[in-house]
Design a protein around this motif. Structure first.
Motif, PDB file in Angstrom:
ATOM      1  N   HIS A   1      19.643   1.425  21.149  1.00  0.00           N
ATOM      2  CA  HIS A   1      19.521   1.518  22.602  1.00  0.00           C
ATOM      3  C   HIS A   1      18.341   2.361  23.065  1.00  0.00           C
ATOM      4  CE1 HIS A   1      23.164  -0.739  23.262  1.00  0.00           C
ATOM      5  NE2 HIS A   1      23.738  -0.021  22.310  1.00  0.00           N
ATOM      6  N   GLY A   2      17.720   3.090  22.151  1.00  0.00           N
ATOM      7  CA  GLY A   2      16.544   3.869  22.501  1.00  0.00           C
ATOM      8  C   GLY A   2      16.842   4.975  23.491  1.00  0.00           C
ATOM      9  N   GLY A   3      15.921   5.226  24.390  1.00  0.00           N
ATOM     10  CA  GLY A   3      16.078   6.302  25.345  1.00  0.00           C
ATOM     11  C   GLY A   3      15.818   7.650  24.690  1.00  0.00           C
ATOM     12  N   PRO A   4      16.047   8.719  25.415  1.00  0.00           N
ATOM     13  CA  PRO A   4      15.705  10.041  24.895  1.00  0.00           C
ATOM     14  C   PRO A   4      16.519  10.483  23.684  1.00  0.00           C
ATOM     15  CG  PRO A   4      16.883  10.230  26.972  1.00  0.00           C
ATOM     16  CD  PRO A   4      16.586   8.771  26.769  1.00  0.00           C
ATOM     17  N   LEU A   5      17.713   9.915  23.482  1.00  0.00           N
ATOM     18  CA  LEU A   5      18.507  10.289  22.308  1.00  0.00           C
ATOM     19  C   LEU A   5      17.962   9.683  21.024  1.00  0.00           C
ATOM     20  CD1 LEU A   5      22.182   9.991  23.605  1.00  0.00           C
ATOM     21  CD2 LEU A   5      20.823  12.060  23.308  1.00  0.00           C
ATOM     22  N   GLY A   6      17.287   8.557  21.145  1.00  0.00           N
ATOM     23  CA  GLY A   6      16.790   7.843  19.982  1.00  0.00           C
ATOM     24  C   GLY A   6      15.389   8.270  19.586  1.00  0.00           C
ATOM     25  N   PRO A   7      14.945   7.798  18.423  1.00  0.00           N
ATOM     26  CA  PRO A   7      13.615   8.159  17.942  1.00  0.00           C
ATOM     27  C   PRO A   7      12.510   7.487  18.750  1.00  0.00           C
ATOM     28  CG  PRO A   7      14.634   6.578  16.451  1.00  0.00           C
ATOM     29  CD  PRO A   7      15.671   6.944  17.477  1.00  0.00           C
ATOM     30  N   ALA A   8      11.453   8.257  19.022  1.00  0.00           N
ATOM     31  CA  ALA A   8      10.288   7.714  19.721  1.00  0.00           C
ATOM     32  C   ALA A   8       9.333   7.031  18.753  1.00  0.00           C
ATOM     33  CB  ALA A   8       9.563   8.832  20.472  1.00  0.00           C
ATOM     34  N   ASN A   9       9.471   7.353  17.464  1.00  0.00           N
ATOM     35  CA  ASN A   9       8.596   6.771  16.453  1.00  0.00           C
ATOM     36  C   ASN A   9       9.264   6.919  15.090  1.00  0.00           C
ATOM     37  OD1 ASN A   9       7.933   9.453  15.423  1.00  0.00           O
ATOM     38  ND2 ASN A   9       6.679   9.652  17.273  1.00  0.00           N
TER      39      ASN A   9
END
Length: 158
Positions: free
Chosen positions: A26-34
């Motif tokens: 789902h991404g977003g700030p909790l998930g990894p940016a890279n």
């Protein structure tokens, strides 16, 4: 297995793995940016499970999760507190820079590690000796989503 998730036929067990999967999906700030952050999030989640410090006998008793769970279940025994000093100091040092584990923000790594650290709460001396861990843990548990989750959890039958 509890907990488990069935996401369109993909069945996963283990809360830390489920959290990592959902954060990536789902991404977003909790998930990894890279991919680097992904590696750091996985590293900290695995660290929370398997960090082993102390004597061979203490290592045989299990990793960081097992030791923190021992505090929650059996009280803060001196040998367990001694074995947790190293991992708590390492965590304290990592948090000294930014107050979080990955990407200078609250991420799934903070969720996963805080859940394991929660078991050690009865060992107040560990938190007092590691002020960055204490501040970080208080920040994690003061978040509105954590408070909401804990209120729901309190309603569950024993």
């Amino acid at each position: 297995h509890v907990p488990s998730i069935d996401d369109d036929g993909l069945v996963l067990h283990e809360s830390l793995a489920i959290n990592l999967y959902l954060a990536k999906k789902h991404g977003g700030p909790l998930g990894p940016a890279n991919v680097g952050e992904d590696g750091e999030m996985t590293m900290w989640s695995m660290w929370a499970l398997v960090e082993r410090m102390g004597t061979p006998a203490q290592v045989a008793d299990g990793g960081f999760e097992a030791m923190t769970l021992s505090v929650a279940m059996n009280g803060a025994k001196p040998e367990t507190l001694e074995a947790l000093k190293g991992p708590f100091a390492a965590l304290d040092q990592a948090l000294a820079k930014t107050g979080c584990l990955v990407g200078c923000r609250f991420t799934v790594a903070d969720i996963n590690v805080a859940e394991i650290v929660r078991y050690a709460v009865p060992a107040k001396s560990l938190f007092d000796a590691n002020p960055n861990v204490k501040k970080w843990y208080e920040a994690c548990t003061s978040r509105p989503a954590y408070k909401k989750m804990w209120a729901e959890r309190e309603k569950e039958p024993a």
